[in-house]
Write a protein that holds these residues in place. Structure first.
Motif, PDB file in Angstrom:
ATOM      1  N   THR A 174      61.559 139.095 -11.992  1.00 57.81           N
ATOM      2  CA  THR A 174      61.899 140.251 -12.815  1.00 57.81           C
ATOM      3  C   THR A 174      62.633 139.923 -14.113  1.00 57.81           C
ATOM      4  O   THR A 174      62.854 140.814 -14.933  1.00 57.81           O
ATOM      5  CB  THR A 174      62.779 141.229 -12.015  1.00 57.81           C
ATOM      6  OG1 THR A 174      63.979 140.546 -11.602  1.00 57.81           O
ATOM      7  CG2 THR A 174      62.042 141.746 -10.791  1.00 57.81           C
ATOM      8  N   GLN A 175      63.015 138.656 -14.319  1.00 63.31           N
ATOM      9  CA  GLN A 175      63.774 138.293 -15.518  1.00 63.31           C
ATOM     10  C   GLN A 175      63.242 137.008 -16.136  1.00 63.31           C
ATOM     11  O   GLN A 175      62.756 136.124 -15.430  1.00 63.31           O
ATOM     12  CB  GLN A 175      65.249 138.063 -15.181  1.00 63.31           C
ATOM     13  CG  GLN A 175      65.995 139.260 -14.646  1.00 63.31           C
ATOM     14  CD  GLN A 175      67.455 138.911 -14.371  1.00 63.31           C
ATOM     15  OE1 GLN A 175      68.205 138.553 -15.275  1.00 63.31           O
ATOM     16  NE2 GLN A 175      67.857 139.011 -13.118  1.00 63.31           N
ATOM     17  N   ASN A 176      63.362 136.912 -17.442  1.00 62.00           N
ATOM     18  CA  ASN A 176      63.075 135.662 -18.130  1.00 62.00           C
ATOM     19  C   ASN A 176      64.315 134.775 -18.153  1.00 62.00           C
ATOM     20  O   ASN A 176      65.444 135.250 -18.001  1.00 62.00           O
ATOM     21  CB  ASN A 176      62.629 135.928 -19.573  1.00 62.00           C
ATOM     22  CG  ASN A 176      61.237 136.502 -19.650  1.00 62.00           C
ATOM     23  OD1 ASN A 176      60.451 136.386 -18.722  1.00 62.00           O
ATOM     24  ND2 ASN A 176      60.917 137.132 -20.774  1.00 62.00           N
ATOM     25  N   GLY A 177      64.096 133.479 -18.355  1.00 59.80           N
ATOM     26  CA  GLY A 177      65.206 132.548 -18.524  1.00 59.80           C
ATOM     27  C   GLY A 177      65.898 132.127 -17.255  1.00 59.80           C
ATOM     28  O   GLY A 177      66.985 131.557 -17.306  1.00 59.80           O
ATOM     29  N   GLN A 178      65.277 132.369 -16.101  1.00 58.00           N
ATOM     30  CA  GLN A 178      65.911 132.024 -14.829  1.00 58.00           C
ATOM     31  C   GLN A 178      65.384 130.716 -14.238  1.00 58.00           C
ATOM     32  O   GLN A 178      65.806 130.308 -13.159  1.00 58.00           O
ATOM     33  CB  GLN A 178      65.707 133.156 -13.824  1.00 58.00           C
ATOM     34  CG  GLN A 178      66.266 134.497 -14.282  1.00 58.00           C
ATOM     35  CD  GLN A 178      67.738 134.409 -14.615  1.00 58.00           C
ATOM     36  OE1 GLN A 178      68.554 134.037 -13.775  1.00 58.00           O
ATOM     37  NE2 GLN A 178      68.101 134.742 -15.867  1.00 58.00           N
ATOM     38  N   GLU A 179      64.464 130.060 -14.928  1.00 60.54           N
ATOM     39  CA  GLU A 179      63.952 128.780 -14.434  1.00 60.54           C
ATOM     40  C   GLU A 179      65.003 127.680 -14.607  1.00 60.54           C
ATOM     41  O   GLU A 179      65.923 127.817 -15.419  1.00 60.54           O
ATOM     42  CB  GLU A 179      62.667 128.393 -15.193  1.00 60.54           C
ATOM     43  CG  GLU A 179      62.883 127.989 -16.641  1.00 60.54           C
ATOM     44  CD  GLU A 179      63.127 129.145 -17.587  1.00 60.54           C
ATOM     45  OE1 GLU A 179      63.582 128.889 -18.728  1.00 60.54           O
ATOM     46  OE2 GLU A 179      62.853 130.307 -17.206  1.00 60.54           O
ATOM     47  N   ALA A 180      64.851 126.597 -13.848  1.00 59.08           N
ATOM     48  CA  ALA A 180      65.723 125.439 -14.046  1.00 59.08           C
ATOM     49  C   ALA A 180      65.501 124.911 -15.457  1.00 59.08           C
ATOM     50  O   ALA A 180      64.356 124.795 -15.912  1.00 59.08           O
ATOM     51  CB  ALA A 180      65.403 124.367 -13.014  1.00 59.08           C
ATOM     52  N   LYS A 181      66.569 124.582 -16.148  1.00 61.80           N
ATOM     53  CA  LYS A 181      66.437 124.198 -17.554  1.00 61.80           C
ATOM     54  C   LYS A 181      65.928 122.779 -17.740  1.00 61.80           C
ATOM     55  O   LYS A 181      65.472 122.414 -18.822  1.00 61.80           O
ATOM     56  CB  LYS A 181      67.777 124.369 -18.278  1.00 61.80           C
ATOM     57  CG  LYS A 181      68.226 125.837 -18.332  1.00 61.80           C
ATOM     58  CD  LYS A 181      67.135 126.726 -18.960  1.00 61.80           C
ATOM     59  CE  LYS A 181      67.504 128.191 -18.985  1.00 61.80           C
ATOM     60  NZ  LYS A 181      67.279 128.870 -17.703  1.00 61.80           N
ATOM     61  N   THR A 182      65.990 121.971 -16.713  1.00 61.08           N
ATOM     62  CA  THR A 182      65.373 120.649 -16.730  1.00 61.08           C
ATOM     63  C   THR A 182      64.688 120.422 -15.396  1.00 61.08           C
ATOM     64  O   THR A 182      65.025 121.061 -14.392  1.00 61.08           O
ATOM     65  CB  THR A 182      66.408 119.531 -16.964  1.00 61.08           C
ATOM     66  OG1 THR A 182      67.388 119.562 -15.913  1.00 61.08           O
ATOM     67  CG2 THR A 182      67.105 119.690 -18.306  1.00 61.08           C
ATOM     68  N   GLY A 183      63.723 119.539 -15.379  1.00 61.52           N
ATOM     69  CA  GLY A 183      62.994 119.246 -14.146  1.00 61.52           C
ATOM     70  C   GLY A 183      61.677 118.590 -14.474  1.00 61.52           C
ATOM     71  O   GLY A 183      61.548 117.892 -15.486  1.00 61.52           O
ATOM     72  N   ARG A 184      60.707 118.852 -13.632  1.00 63.69           N
ATOM     73  CA  ARG A 184      59.395 118.256 -13.834  1.00 63.69           C
ATOM     74  C   ARG A 184      58.328 119.345 -13.905  1.00 63.69           C
ATOM     75  O   ARG A 184      58.335 120.282 -13.095  1.00 63.69           O
ATOM     76  CB  ARG A 184      59.047 117.277 -12.711  1.00 63.69           C
ATOM     77  CG  ARG A 184      59.974 116.066 -12.679  1.00 63.69           C
ATOM     78  CD  ARG A 184      59.438 114.959 -11.788  1.00 63.69           C
ATOM     79  NE  ARG A 184      58.187 114.387 -12.288  1.00 63.69           N
ATOM     80  CZ  ARG A 184      58.105 113.466 -13.250  1.00 63.69           C
ATOM     81  NH1 ARG A 184      59.211 113.008 -13.836  1.00 63.69           N
ATOM     82  NH2 ARG A 184      56.928 113.001 -13.635  1.00 63.69           N
ATOM     83  N   TYR A 185      57.470 119.246 -14.901  1.00 65.42           N
ATOM     84  CA  TYR A 185      56.271 120.079 -14.941  1.00 65.42           C
ATOM     85  C   TYR A 185      55.144 119.304 -14.267  1.00 65.42           C
ATOM     86  O   TYR A 185      55.381 118.221 -13.702  1.00 65.42           O
ATOM     87  CB  TYR A 185      55.951 120.485 -16.381  1.00 65.42           C
ATOM     88  CG  TYR A 185      55.379 119.403 -17.273  1.00 65.42           C
ATOM     89  CD1 TYR A 185      54.004 119.280 -17.458  1.00 65.42           C
ATOM     90  CD2 TYR A 185      56.210 118.496 -17.938  1.00 65.42           C
ATOM     91  CE1 TYR A 185      53.473 118.281 -18.287  1.00 65.42           C
ATOM     92  CE2 TYR A 185      55.694 117.512 -18.760  1.00 65.42           C
ATOM     93  CZ  TYR A 185      54.322 117.409 -18.927  1.00 65.42           C
ATOM     94  OH  TYR A 185      53.794 116.430 -19.734  1.00 65.42           O
ATOM     95  N   SER A 186      53.934 119.808 -14.297  1.00 67.61           N
ATOM     96  CA  SER A 186      52.852 119.181 -13.538  1.00 67.61           C
ATOM     97  C   SER A 186      52.488 117.789 -14.022  1.00 67.61           C
ATOM     98  O   SER A 186      51.880 117.015 -13.289  1.00 67.61           O
ATOM     99  CB  SER A 186      51.606 120.070 -13.575  1.00 67.61           C
ATOM    100  OG  SER A 186      51.184 120.294 -14.911  1.00 67.61           O
ATOM    101  N   GLY A 187      52.904 117.438 -15.272  1.00 65.45           N
ATOM    102  CA  GLY A 187      52.541 116.120 -15.782  1.00 65.45           C
ATOM    103  C   GLY A 187      53.703 115.193 -16.060  1.00 65.45           C
ATOM    104  O   GLY A 187      53.505 114.008 -16.334  1.00 65.45           O
ATOM    105  N   GLY A 188      54.922 115.703 -16.020  1.00 61.49           N
ATOM    106  CA  GLY A 188      56.063 114.860 -16.357  1.00 61.49           C
ATOM    107  C   GLY A 188      57.349 115.665 -16.397  1.00 61.49           C
ATOM    108  O   GLY A 188      57.450 116.729 -15.785  1.00 61.49           O
ATOM    109  N   SER A 189      58.330 115.185 -17.141  1.00 64.10           N
ATOM    110  CA  SER A 189      59.623 115.863 -17.204  1.00 64.10           C
ATOM    111  C   SER A 189      59.611 116.943 -18.274  1.00 64.10           C
ATOM    112  O   SER A 189      58.838 116.894 -19.232  1.00 64.10           O
ATOM    113  CB  SER A 189      60.731 114.850 -17.499  1.00 64.10           C
ATOM    114  OG  SER A 189      60.544 114.266 -18.775  1.00 64.10           O
ATOM    115  N   TYR A 190      60.488 117.933 -18.108  1.00 55.63           N
ATOM    116  CA  TYR A 190      60.594 118.998 -19.112  1.00 55.63           C
ATOM    117  C   TYR A 190      62.039 119.373 -19.343  1.00 55.63           C
ATOM    118  O   TYR A 190      62.912 119.187 -18.489  1.00 55.63           O
ATOM    119  CB  TYR A 190      59.800 120.237 -18.684  1.00 55.63           C
ATOM    120  CG  TYR A 190      60.482 121.100 -17.643  1.00 55.63           C
ATOM    121  CD1 TYR A 190      61.424 122.067 -18.017  1.00 55.63           C
ATOM    122  CD2 TYR A 190      60.211 120.939 -16.281  1.00 55.63           C
ATOM    123  CE1 TYR A 190      62.066 122.858 -17.067  1.00 55.63           C
ATOM    124  CE2 TYR A 190      60.856 121.718 -15.328  1.00 55.63           C
ATOM    125  CZ  TYR A 190      61.773 122.678 -15.720  1.00 55.63           C
ATOM    126  OH  TYR A 190      62.426 123.443 -14.790  1.00 55.63           O
TER     127      TYR A 190
END
Length: 378
Positions: free
Chosen positions: A219-235
């Protein structure tokens, strides 16, 4: 979906839009020559067709748009008139004088009831129209929302719209492939930061999901972890900034994001105007090689894919929404069945497609030339 704010500033640049948040097709979105219809009383077009859906006496339908200063909605008018000519429909078009003008829309709804129209197609300017739409339904009119479901969705009998989450996901999947495993430093240029709008959430979350990132909330934007891994590498998520779905807003948002993290190499834009503003800010800052993603599919936007300003653009089809709506009401008025939602969804999905110039394994794309016949605006 039209992006509430796609809007006045989309209109001001004369060639794109919601957000959007934009619809859009549509979307948007954002020109085309404005059709000759009054924002207060509307214009009426009638034509007789020879097909099965055009048999019998003419069917009255009202098309009530947010504005006619936005090419996204102008494309709806154009395709609705084409369908009306085919289906022997007397089409009355009305529109708000500006985004948020509910009073003009309410008057148009009242007029549709008084005329004895069989149905209404509407892109609502706000919840204030709900009472009038409920009165229309009580009077026997079939109500189809275009681009954006009303609040609550049950105010309309059905909604014809883009699956905005799916559109965002197309962009995100392409971004993951284009990065090729490189670290992603991502700027998220959203619609608002002070209110919750469904198209804003859906497109933002879809883009992250396409990258393989959990949005962290439904229900909200901006709640994802600010660092981590996407499907191809780090983000790294560099920022979430509001743009109002406008070029100026996109430019300011991008400037703020670059101040927070000058290493940004991926930009998500809620719509084409926001993405264009981001490009302008990046160019001024001397930044090159940054991937910019948009959602709209306007004819102008496809040219920006060709030029390389956009890495990809998820296309939506506002004209299709209106044309199908006219067809549905005409058939229903002549004894046909009510239209139904797309299987597994709460609305009728009018589709989206990924437009890009470079293909990647496992992804289906259209070239700008292939997408051009279905684009909207100039």
């Amino acid at each position: 979906m039209d992006i509430s704010a796609r809007s006045a500033s989309a209109a001001s640049r004369g060639r794109t839009r919601r957000t959007q948040i934009a619809a859009g097709s549509i979307a948007i979105c954002l020109t085309a020559a404005l059709a000759a219809c009054s924002s207060s009383g509307g214009s009426t077009a009638s034509a007789s067709g020879s097909g099965s859906s055009g048999a019998g006496s003419a069917v009255g339908v009202s098309l009530i748009l947010k504005t006619l200063s936005n090419p996204y909605f102008v494309s709806m008018e154009k395709d609705a008139k084409t369908a009306a000519a085919k289906d022997n429909v007397t089409l009355t078009v009305a529109a708000g004088t500006k985004d948020g003008d509910t009073q003009t829309q309410i008057s148009a709804i009242d007029n549709a009831i008084s005329r004895g129209d069989k149905g209404i197609l509407i892109t609502t300017n706000g919840d204030a129209v709900n009472t009038a739409l409920n009165q229309a339904k009580q009077a026997g009119l079939f109500v189809i929302a275009l681009d954006t479901a009303p609040n609550p969705p049950s105010v309309a009998d059905i909604t014809y719209a883009t699956d905005n989450e799916a559109a965002g996901k197309l962009d995100g999947q392409y971004a993951a492939a284009a990065l090729g495993g490189k670290p992603a430093v991502i700027a998220m240029l959203d619609l608002f930061n002070n209110q919750v709008v469904s198209v804003d959430i859906q497109r933002d979350h879809g883009f992250l999901e396409g990258l393989g990132i959990n949005p962290g909330s439904t229900t909200q934007n901006g709640q994802e972890a600010k660092t981590g891994r996407y499907s191809g590498g780090s983000y790294t998520i560099a920022c979430h900034q509001p743009t109002q779905g406008a070029i100026d807003g996109g430019r300011t948002a991008m400037e703020n994001c670059l101040s927070a993290n000058p290493g940004i190499n991926v930009v998500y834009g809620i719509n084409e105007p926001a993405a264009e503003g981001a490009y302008a800010a990046l160019k001024t800052a001397g930044k090159t090689g940054v991937q910019i993603y948009a959602i709209d599919g306007s004819c102008a936007g496809l040219k920006l894919v060709t030029s390389g300003e956009f890495q990809a653009d998820a296309a939506q089809y506002p004209g299709k929404m209106a044309g199908l709506g006219v067809d549905s009401i005409a058939k229903l008025a002549r004894g046909g069945s009510k239209p139904s939602v797309t299987n597994g969804k709460s609305f009728y999905d009018t589709g989206s497609a990924l437009v890009a110039t470079k293909a990647y394994s496992g992804l289906t794309i259209q070239s700008p030339d292939q997408a051009a016949p279905a684009c909207w605006g100039n």
